[in-house]
Each structure stands twice: as C-alpha cells, then as structure tokens.
Design a protein around this motif. Structure first.
Motif, PDB file in Angstrom:
ATOM      1  N   PHE A  46       0.805  -1.229   0.000  1.00 19.16           N
ATOM      2  CA  PHE A  46       0.000   0.000   0.000  1.00 19.16           C
ATOM      3  C   PHE A  46       0.835   1.275   0.000  1.00 19.16           C
ATOM      4  CE2 PHE A  46       0.074  -1.586   4.435  1.00 19.16           C
ATOM      5  CZ  PHE A  46       0.761  -0.546   5.053  1.00 19.16           C
TER       6      PHE A  46
ATOM      7  N   THR B 111      -0.974  -5.166   3.398  1.00 21.00           N
ATOM      8  CA  THR B 111       0.409  -5.454   3.790  1.00 21.00           C
ATOM      9  C   THR B 111       1.385  -4.489   3.123  1.00 21.00           C
ATOM     10  OG1 THR B 111       0.676  -6.974   1.926  1.00 21.00           O
ATOM     11  CG2 THR B 111      -0.026  -7.941   3.990  1.00 21.00           C
TER      12      THR B 111
ATOM     13  N   VAL C 154       5.940  -3.359   3.846  1.00 21.19           N
ATOM     14  CA  VAL C 154       7.092  -3.557   4.731  1.00 21.19           C
ATOM     15  C   VAL C 154       7.754  -2.209   5.045  1.00 21.19           C
ATOM     16  CG1 VAL C 154       7.561  -5.902   3.946  1.00 21.19           C
ATOM     17  CG2 VAL C 154       8.555  -3.985   2.693  1.00 21.19           C
TER      18      VAL C 154
ATOM     19  N   TYR D 234       4.564  -7.270   6.649  1.00 21.92           N
ATOM     20  CA  TYR D 234       5.213  -8.523   6.259  1.00 21.92           C
ATOM     21  C   TYR D 234       5.081  -8.688   4.754  1.00 21.92           C
ATOM     22  CZ  TYR D 234       7.198 -12.977   7.754  1.00 21.92           C
ATOM     23  OH  TYR D 234       8.059 -14.015   8.015  1.00 21.92           O
ATOM     24  N   ASP D 235       5.856  -9.613   4.207  1.00 21.77           N
ATOM     25  CA  ASP D 235       5.761  -9.941   2.788  1.00 21.77           C
ATOM     26  C   ASP D 235       4.341 -10.450   2.470  1.00 21.77           C
ATOM     27  OD1 ASP D 235       5.820 -11.341   0.345  1.00 21.77           O
ATOM     28  OD2 ASP D 235       7.966 -11.725   0.546  1.00 21.77           O
ATOM     29  N   GLY D 236       3.641  -9.732   1.614  1.00 24.04           N
ATOM     30  CA  GLY D 236       2.251 -10.064   1.312  1.00 24.04           C
ATOM     31  C   GLY D 236       2.085 -11.453   0.697  1.00 24.04           C
ATOM     32  N   LEU D 237       3.077 -11.905  -0.056  1.00 22.54           N
ATOM     33  CA  LEU D 237       2.973 -13.238  -0.668  1.00 22.54           C
ATOM     34  C   LEU D 237       3.011 -14.316   0.412  1.00 22.54           C
ATOM     35  CD1 LEU D 237       5.261 -12.927  -3.829  1.00 22.54           C
ATOM     36  CD2 LEU D 237       2.760 -12.985  -3.764  1.00 22.54           C
TER      37      LEU D 237
ATOM     38  N   PHE E 116      -1.650  -2.296  -6.356  1.00 24.03           N
ATOM     39  CA  PHE E 116      -1.569  -1.057  -7.106  1.00 24.03           C
ATOM     40  C   PHE E 116      -0.115  -0.599  -7.226  1.00 24.03           C
ATOM     41  CE2 PHE E 116      -5.937  -0.404  -5.057  1.00 24.03           C
ATOM     42  CZ  PHE E 116      -6.555  -1.111  -6.077  1.00 24.03           C
ATOM     43  N   PHE E 117       0.358  -0.572  -8.438  1.00 21.20           N
ATOM     44  CA  PHE E 117       1.706  -0.105  -8.779  1.00 21.20           C
ATOM     45  C   PHE E 117       2.805  -0.909  -8.079  1.00 21.20           C
ATOM     46  CE2 PHE E 117      -1.530   2.917  -9.477  1.00 21.20           C
ATOM     47  CZ  PHE E 117      -1.341   3.222 -10.810  1.00 21.20           C
TER      48      PHE E 117
ATOM     49  N   ASP F  47       6.292  -2.588  -7.653  1.00 22.70           N
ATOM     50  CA  ASP F  47       7.596  -2.101  -8.155  1.00 22.70           C
ATOM     51  C   ASP F  47       7.869  -2.745  -9.512  1.00 22.70           C
ATOM     52  OD1 ASP F  47       8.801  -0.700  -5.605  1.00 22.70           O
ATOM     53  OD2 ASP F  47       7.904  -2.569  -4.921  1.00 22.70           O
TER      54      ASP F  47
ATOM     55  N   LEU G 101       6.639  -8.885  -8.464  1.00 23.31           N
ATOM     56  CA  LEU G 101       5.628  -9.500  -7.599  1.00 23.31           C
ATOM     57  C   LEU G 101       4.657 -10.354  -8.409  1.00 23.31           C
ATOM     58  CD1 LEU G 101       4.374  -9.435  -4.702  1.00 23.31           C
ATOM     59  CD2 LEU G 101       3.094  -7.444  -5.420  1.00 23.31           C
TER      60      LEU G 101
ATOM     61  N   THR H 195      -3.172   6.873  -6.703  1.00 24.66           N
ATOM     62  CA  THR H 195      -2.226   6.604  -5.607  1.00 24.66           C
ATOM     63  C   THR H 195      -1.050   7.568  -5.712  1.00 24.66           C
ATOM     64  OG1 THR H 195      -0.711   5.064  -6.683  1.00 24.66           O
ATOM     65  CG2 THR H 195      -2.779   4.137  -5.875  1.00 24.66           C
TER      66      THR H 195
ATOM     67  N   TYR I 191       2.179   6.857  -5.851  1.00 21.11           N
ATOM     68  CA  TYR I 191       3.150   6.397  -6.860  1.00 21.11           C
ATOM     69  C   TYR I 191       2.635   6.696  -8.265  1.00 21.11           C
ATOM     70  CZ  TYR I 191       6.618   3.322  -9.005  1.00 21.11           C
ATOM     71  OH  TYR I 191       7.652   2.818  -9.746  1.00 21.11           O
TER      72      TYR I 191
HETATM   73  C1  LIG Z   1       5.905   1.173  -6.065  1.00 21.51           C
HETATM   74  S1  LIG Z   1       5.275   1.113  -4.471  1.00 21.51           S
HETATM   75  C2  LIG Z   1       3.542   1.498  -4.710  1.00 21.51           C
HETATM   76  C3  LIG Z   1       2.855   1.850  -3.437  1.00 21.51           C
HETATM   77  C4  LIG Z   1       1.370   2.221  -3.531  1.00 21.51           C
HETATM   78  N1  LIG Z   1       0.558   1.079  -3.917  1.00 21.51           N
HETATM   79  C5  LIG Z   1       1.151   3.373  -4.484  1.00 21.51           C
HETATM   80  O1  LIG Z   1       0.657   3.112  -5.597  1.00 21.51           O
HETATM   81  O2  LIG Z   1       1.485   4.519  -4.117  1.00 21.51           O
HETATM   82  C6  LIG Z   1       5.247  -0.623  -4.133  1.00 21.51           C
HETATM   83  C7  LIG Z   1       5.075  -0.947  -2.669  1.00 21.51           C
HETATM   84  O3  LIG Z   1       4.927  -2.354  -2.552  1.00 21.51           O
HETATM   85  C8  LIG Z   1       5.619  -2.796  -1.405  1.00 21.51           C
HETATM   86  N2  LIG Z   1       5.892  -4.226  -1.614  1.00 21.51           N
HETATM   87  C9  LIG Z   1       6.614  -4.794  -2.606  1.00 21.51           C
HETATM   88  N3  LIG Z   1       6.613  -6.131  -2.497  1.00 21.51           N
HETATM   89  C10 LIG Z   1       5.860  -6.422  -1.408  1.00 21.51           C
HETATM   90  C11 LIG Z   1       5.494  -7.635  -0.767  1.00 21.51           C
HETATM   91  N4  LIG Z   1       5.893  -8.835  -1.239  1.00 21.51           N
HETATM   92  N5  LIG Z   1       4.731  -7.573   0.338  1.00 21.51           N
HETATM   93  C12 LIG Z   1       4.318  -6.378   0.838  1.00 21.51           C
HETATM   94  N6  LIG Z   1       4.641  -5.197   0.270  1.00 21.51           N
HETATM   95  C13 LIG Z   1       5.399  -5.219  -0.836  1.00 21.51           C
HETATM   96  C14 LIG Z   1       6.842  -1.906  -1.334  1.00 21.51           C
HETATM   97  O4  LIG Z   1       7.372  -1.844  -0.013  1.00 21.51           O
HETATM   98  C15 LIG Z   1       6.262  -0.571  -1.797  1.00 21.51           C
HETATM   99  O5  LIG Z   1       5.795   0.180  -0.695  1.00 21.51           O
END
Ligand SMILES: C[S@@+](CC[C@H](N)C(=O)[O-])C[C@H]1O[C@@H](n2cnc3c(N)ncnc32)[C@H](O)[C@@H]1O
Length: 228
Positions: free
Chosen positions: A61, A82, A84, A109-112, A130-131, A133, A145, A204, A206
């Motif tokens: 998020f 979720t 981190v 925590y790791d969402g997966l 949403f978005f 990486d 992801l 969002t 990002y």
């Molecule tokens: C590019 S940002 C986008 C954040 C937000 N959704 C937005 O659109 O503004 C991706 C987010 O996903 C989180 N993230 C990446 N892999 C993840 C995972 N396996 N579990 C939880 N969070 C994760 C990262 O920490 C980062 O905050």
C-alpha cells in the motif's frame, strides 16, 4: 557439509526511511487497533473485525493514502493490507485513526507469505495490487511481484466470482501481466479499456508521480472464474 545459502527472491527492498513524529505516535498509540502479527498458520476471521464482512487483501500500500480512501469508501468490506515500509504503516494508521475506521488491519510482512500461510483457499473477495515495483532492468525482472506463480497463488485464495485488481504505469510489465492473465484459465479479464481508471480506485501516490513523468496507467480487473 555444503550449506545452502540461497535466499528467497523478494519483490521489495526494505528501506529504512525516517518516520515523522506523527507516524511514530500513530504506531505507538493506535497501532494496537490496526496492526496484526504475521502468523505461520491459517487465521480465523471470526472476531478479527468489529463486523464480519467479506475481506479484500492488498499487497504493497506504500504511503497508504489510496488504501485509506478505499477502506473509508467501502464500509461493507473488511481490508487486510500489507507492506514492509514503516513510514507508510505509520501514515496509514494515522489516517485510519482520524476517521475511526474499524474495517482495516495492517500486517507488516511480505504479502505473498501472508497469503500463502495465513489464508485458507477461496476466502477472499478480492486482491488489490496497485503499482507493484516495476523492477524494469532485465536482470531484476525475477523480483517482480506478479508472475505465473503468484497469479496461481492469487487464484487459490480469491473466491469464485471475486476480483483481482492490478494497476501499473510500466507498460512492458502491464502488457506481461495482461498476457499471463489471459493465458490463465482461472481468470477472465472484465474491463475493455485498460487506460481508464475505475472510479472506485483513487489515484495513488506512486501513480501521481508516474503521471507527472508522462506515464500512462493500466488497470486490469480479472474475475476469478468458477472451474468448468
Ligand atoms: C511502487 S510502491 C507502490 C505503493 C502504492 N501502492 C502506491 O501506488 O502509491 C510498491 C510498494 O509495494 C511494497 N511491496 C513490494 N513487495 C511487497 C510484498 N511482497 N509484500 C508487501 N509489500 C510489498 C513496497 O514496499 C512498496 O511500498
């Protein structure tokens, strides 16, 4: 003895990021209302929320602005979300506290891993991502992801008729995701116009940055099909 040092490939890098006082205070004073620990077992949803409602899960998020808005707009659903990233966690707790929201829980925590371990099959009304990486360098693509395996995992956890909603502003990734979903008979893509943001998804943080850089945005809405 040969030691196996192979570590799982993660879709994130844990950034340190300084917390503001407001974020720190939100975690300290209101965290107990919103934070949930990762548990290495299936969890029961009974008594987790004030109301027993269908659950939507979110991975990543970020700073939580859109997640807070969605949670506020949909009191008929519960949200388990979720990330981190500590500053984002503090920010989301702060926003939810200001509105006294009772339909959201946050897991740092790791969402997966959370999906794999804590949820029984077909218990979720939907999954939002949403978005994610983009990991755009070829050598980093393996950290993405969303891939064939994670789509299979999502299809196991979403109920029949439930929805997977993914948004991305990175065209090659968005195209790849659309391709993978089309090849997976568990899903049916239900929107025709990928470049139109659905009204129920707020912009969002990002995404705003991507738009400022001139990026287009793809929203992909895929329904979990009932097996034939
Ligand atoms: C590019 S940002 C986008 C954040 C937000 N959704 C937005 O659109 O503004 C991706 C987010 O996903 C989180 N993230 C990446 N892999 C993840 C995972 N396996 N579990 C939880 N969070 C994760 C990262 O920490 C980062 O905050």
């Amino acid at each position: 003895m040969i030691l196996n040092n192979s570590r799982p490939i993660r879709s994130y890098i844990k950034r340190q990021g300084r917390l503001t006082n407001a974020q720190k205070n939100a975690i300290e004073f209101h965290g107990r209302n919103y934070l949930m620990d990762f548990q290495d077992k299936h969890i029961s949803f009974d008594n987790l929320f004030v109301k027993n409602l269908p659950i939507v899960f979110e991975i990543g998020f970020g700073m939580g602005g859109a997640t807070h808005q969605i949670t506020k707009d949909n009191p008929e659903k519960n949200y388990i979300v979720t990330d981190v990233h500590q500053p984002g966690i503090g920010n989301l707790i702060k926003l939810c506290t200001l509105d006294s929201l009772e339909n959201i829980k946050i897991i740092e925590y790791d969402g997966l891993e959370v999906l794999r371990t804590m949820f029984i099959n077909h218990c979720l009304l939907g999954i939002n991502i949403f978005f994610p990486d983009p990991w755009h360098k070829k050598r980093h693509n393996k950290r993405r992801l969303i891939n064939k395996d994670s789509l299979e995992l999502f299809s196991k956890k979403i109920m029949f008729g439930g929805m997977l909603h993914i948004a991305s502003d990175w065209e090659p990734y968005a195209m790849k995701i659309i391709d993978l979903i089309r090849q997976d008979s568990n899903y049916q893509i239900i929107n025709n116009h990928f470049n139109e943001r659905p009204k129920f998804r707020p912009e969002t943080k990002y995404e705003s940055r991507g738009i400022r850089l001139g990026h287009k945005v793809w929203d992909i809405l895929a329904m979990r099909r009932k097996p034939l």
